[in-house]
Design an enzyme around this catalytic site. Structure first.
Site, PDB file in Angstrom:
ATOM      1  N   ASP A   8      -3.044  -7.910  -2.065  1.00 42.56           N
ATOM      2  CA  ASP A   8      -2.308  -6.673  -2.370  1.00 42.56           C
ATOM      3  C   ASP A   8      -2.867  -6.142  -3.690  1.00 42.56           C
ATOM      4  O   ASP A   8      -2.894  -6.853  -4.691  1.00 42.56           O
ATOM      5  CB  ASP A   8      -0.806  -6.965  -2.471  1.00 42.56           C
ATOM      6  CG  ASP A   8       0.029  -5.692  -2.642  1.00 42.56           C
ATOM      7  OD1 ASP A   8      -0.472  -4.696  -3.218  1.00 42.56           O
ATOM      8  OD2 ASP A   8       1.186  -5.694  -2.210  1.00 42.56           O
ATOM      9  N   ASP A 106      -3.163  -0.564   0.716  1.00 43.77           N
ATOM     10  CA  ASP A 106      -3.610  -1.479  -0.352  1.00 43.77           C
ATOM     11  C   ASP A 106      -3.342  -2.956  -0.058  1.00 43.77           C
ATOM     12  O   ASP A 106      -3.333  -3.768  -0.954  1.00 43.77           O
ATOM     13  CB  ASP A 106      -3.035  -1.059  -1.709  1.00 43.77           C
ATOM     14  CG  ASP A 106      -1.648  -1.600  -1.967  1.00 43.77           C
ATOM     15  OD1 ASP A 106      -0.884  -1.747  -1.002  1.00 43.77           O
ATOM     16  OD2 ASP A 106      -1.351  -1.889  -3.146  1.00 43.77           O
ATOM     17  N   GLU A 107      -3.122  -3.287   1.237  1.00 40.57           N
ATOM     18  CA  GLU A 107      -2.883  -4.687   1.599  1.00 40.57           C
ATOM     19  C   GLU A 107      -3.768  -5.091   2.783  1.00 40.57           C
ATOM     20  O   GLU A 107      -3.906  -4.318   3.738  1.00 40.57           O
ATOM     21  CB  GLU A 107      -1.424  -4.892   2.023  1.00 40.57           C
ATOM     22  CG  GLU A 107      -0.399  -4.615   0.968  1.00 40.57           C
ATOM     23  CD  GLU A 107       0.988  -4.571   1.591  1.00 40.57           C
ATOM     24  OE1 GLU A 107       1.782  -5.487   1.346  1.00 40.57           O
ATOM     25  OE2 GLU A 107       1.252  -3.614   2.347  1.00 40.57           O
TER      26      GLU A 107
HETATM   27  P1  TTP Z   1       2.586  -1.181  -3.360  1.00 44.30           P
HETATM   28  O1  TTP Z   1       1.601  -2.242  -3.083  1.00 44.30           O
HETATM   29  O2  TTP Z   1       4.005  -1.377  -2.904  1.00 44.30           O
HETATM   30  O3  TTP Z   1       2.689  -0.927  -4.933  1.00 44.30           O
HETATM   31  P2  TTP Z   1       1.554  -0.902  -6.020  1.00 44.30           P
HETATM   32  O4  TTP Z   1       0.233  -1.302  -5.475  1.00 44.30           O
HETATM   33  O5  TTP Z   1       1.601   0.440  -6.687  1.00 44.30           O
HETATM   34  O6  TTP Z   1       2.085  -1.955  -7.077  1.00 44.30           O
HETATM   35  P3  TTP Z   1       2.067  -3.562  -6.958  1.00 44.30           P
HETATM   36  O7  TTP Z   1       1.209  -4.012  -8.105  1.00 44.30           O
HETATM   37  O8  TTP Z   1       3.493  -3.947  -7.136  1.00 44.30           O
HETATM   38  O9  TTP Z   1       1.507  -3.918  -5.624  1.00 44.30           O
HETATM   39  O10 TTP Z   1       2.121   0.211  -2.763  1.00 44.30           O
HETATM   40  C1  TTP Z   1       0.748   0.585  -2.713  1.00 44.30           C
HETATM   41  C2  TTP Z   1       0.600   2.070  -2.942  1.00 44.30           C
HETATM   42  O11 TTP Z   1       1.351   2.805  -1.993  1.00 44.30           O
HETATM   43  C3  TTP Z   1       1.113   2.518  -4.304  1.00 44.30           C
HETATM   44  O12 TTP Z   1       0.137   2.408  -5.308  1.00 44.30           O
HETATM   45  C4  TTP Z   1       1.517   3.930  -4.046  1.00 44.30           C
HETATM   46  C5  TTP Z   1       1.904   3.972  -2.588  1.00 44.30           C
HETATM   47  N1  TTP Z   1       3.381   3.987  -2.478  1.00 44.30           N
HETATM   48  C6  TTP Z   1       4.041   5.210  -2.282  1.00 44.30           C
HETATM   49  O13 TTP Z   1       3.378   6.234  -2.151  1.00 44.30           O
HETATM   50  N2  TTP Z   1       5.404   5.226  -2.205  1.00 44.30           N
HETATM   51  C7  TTP Z   1       6.173   4.097  -2.346  1.00 44.30           C
HETATM   52  O14 TTP Z   1       7.407   4.148  -2.285  1.00 44.30           O
HETATM   53  C8  TTP Z   1       5.484   2.832  -2.528  1.00 44.30           C
HETATM   54  C9  TTP Z   1       6.280   1.567  -2.675  1.00 44.30           C
HETATM   55  C10 TTP Z   1       4.107   2.845  -2.596  1.00 44.30           C
HETATM   56 MG    MG Z   2       0.006  -3.012  -4.228  1.00 43.06          MG
END
Ligand code: TTP
Ligand code: MG
Length: 350
Positions: A8, A106-107
């Site tokens: 992730d 992003d996963e």
């Molecule tokens: P996530 O992996 O949930 O969050 P992140 O990568 O920003 O942070 P983390 O370090 O905790 O993993 O989500 C990935 C991307 O998806 C995030 O950068 C932006 C987008 N996103 C949205 O557009 N709306 C949302 O509500 C969420 C949770 C994420």
């Molecule tokens: Mg993330």
């Protein structure tokens, strides 16, 4: 259960912005959904860890984020740019030649069963280092048996971390956690479980599975298994999951509809087993016949709704197979399902 490396990306959209605008580094900023001039009406998509330190979170109204921290920098989201970086990460991970499933932008989940724990964990750390140096983005890795537990290990190791969770450690890892920690349980399921008196994963594991099924449908038994530390779902490489099919050469050639029905039922059973294991629903059914002269014909039908039912598959495939009966005897038959969707409803794969 497959051994899975789960990746992730850390604060993904915000990290992408820091990559092309290094001057943002160290300042709290958010990536938002609406243009700068109307930003207050929008939502925080994500933010860097400096902003998180003030309690700013994904999904929060931008106006609320500004109440928490007045001096937030606002960056307008640029989806095509994030998608391009996501593709580059996927490309780098593909170079390891292991099955890989894109989970979200992003996963990624990678099947590392063939490596064993130690090599899988070393590989995960090597991947992390390469994503960091070659692409310039931070990420976190979880390694465990099953996609769910690898993802949970990853969540706990954030940010910029790596965690190995062995199968025997999973029960202890789950103990005492709230149900929301389980990927797949959102606010709605949390509420429904609460109505059953279930708030922790221990309680979910001890719950009567029939009661869970009555309340949550087939998702109930799936979540129950997860709470017990069991997740047999396969890593579905995008190339593999475009369709699921099986075929069989008949013991003797035939034009008899009843014989054909029996064969189709057997093959459909094999297909449906694969559909269940991988947790997909299908919308298109295809039957195929190869004739004595080695020519082939197919007939396809698209259903009104997605299905994972063996009865629906058998009825449709048998009907289609009957339409393939002609002058020439059939020597081989096949059944295929396509237009697949993850039964968890997150991902559509053609
Ligand atoms: P996530 O992996 O949930 O969050 P992140 O990568 O920003 O942070 P983390 O370090 O905790 O993993 O989500 C990935 C991307 O998806 C995030 O950068 C932006 C987008 N996103 C949205 O557009 N709306 C949302 O509500 C969420 C949770 C994420
Ligand atoms: Mg993330």
């Amino acid at each position: 259960m497959p051994l899975v490396i789960f990746i992730d990306m850390d604060y993904f959209f915000a990290a992408c912005e820091e990559l092309r605008r290094p001057e943002l580094k160290g300042k709290p900023f958010i990536v938002g959904t609406s243009p700068e001039e109307s930003k207050m009406k929008g939502v925080v998509q994500t933010c860097n860890y400096e902003a998180r330190a003030f309690g700013v979170r994904s999904g929060m109204a931008t106006s609320e984020a500004y109440r928490k921290k007045k001096e937030l920098v606002y960056v307008e989201a640029d989806d095509p740019y994030y998608e391009e970086l996501s593709r580059r990460v996927l490309q780098l991970l593909r170079s390891y030649q292991l099955p890989i499933e894109g989970y979200s932008i992003d996963e990624f989940a990678i099947d590392a069963t063939q490596l064993g724990y130690e090599r899988a964990f070393d590989t995960a750390k090597a991947m992390k280092a390469r994503v960091n140096t070659e692409i310039g983005l931070p990420c976190t890795m979880g390694v465990s048996m099953g996609k769910t537990f690898a993802k949970m290990a990853c969540d706990e190791a954030k940010p910029n971390g790596a965690k190995l969770l062995r199968e025997e450690e999973i029960p202890g890892f789950l103990r005492g956690k709230g149900v929301r920690k389980l990927p797949g349980i959102g606010p709605k399921t949390e509420e429904r479980l609460k109505a059953l008196g279930i708030t922790t994963l221990d309680e979910l594991a001890r719950a009567d599975v029939n009661r869970l099924i009555a309340e949550l449908g087939s998702n109930g038994s799936w979540l129950h298994n997860l709470a017990l530390g069991k997740d047999s779902a396969k890593v579905m490489d995008a190339q593999e999951v475009l369709s699921i099919s099986r075929e069989r050469t008949l013991d003797e050639q035939t034009r008899d509809p009843k014989r054909l029905d029996l064969e189709i039922e057997r093959i459909a059973d094999m297909v449906i087993e694969e559909v269940r294991k991988s947790q997909y629903s299908f919308k298109t059914v295809t039957s195929k016949a190869r004739y004595a002269d080695f020519t082939e014909r197919i007939r396809s039908r698209t259903l009104q709704n997605y299905s994972s039912s063996g009865e629906v598959l058998k009825a449709t495939a048998k009907q289609l197979a009957r339409e393939l009966i002609g002058d020439r005897p059939i020597r081989k038959v096949g059944v295929r399902v396509s237009t697949l969707i993850s039964a968890k409803g997150q991902q559509r794969l053609v």
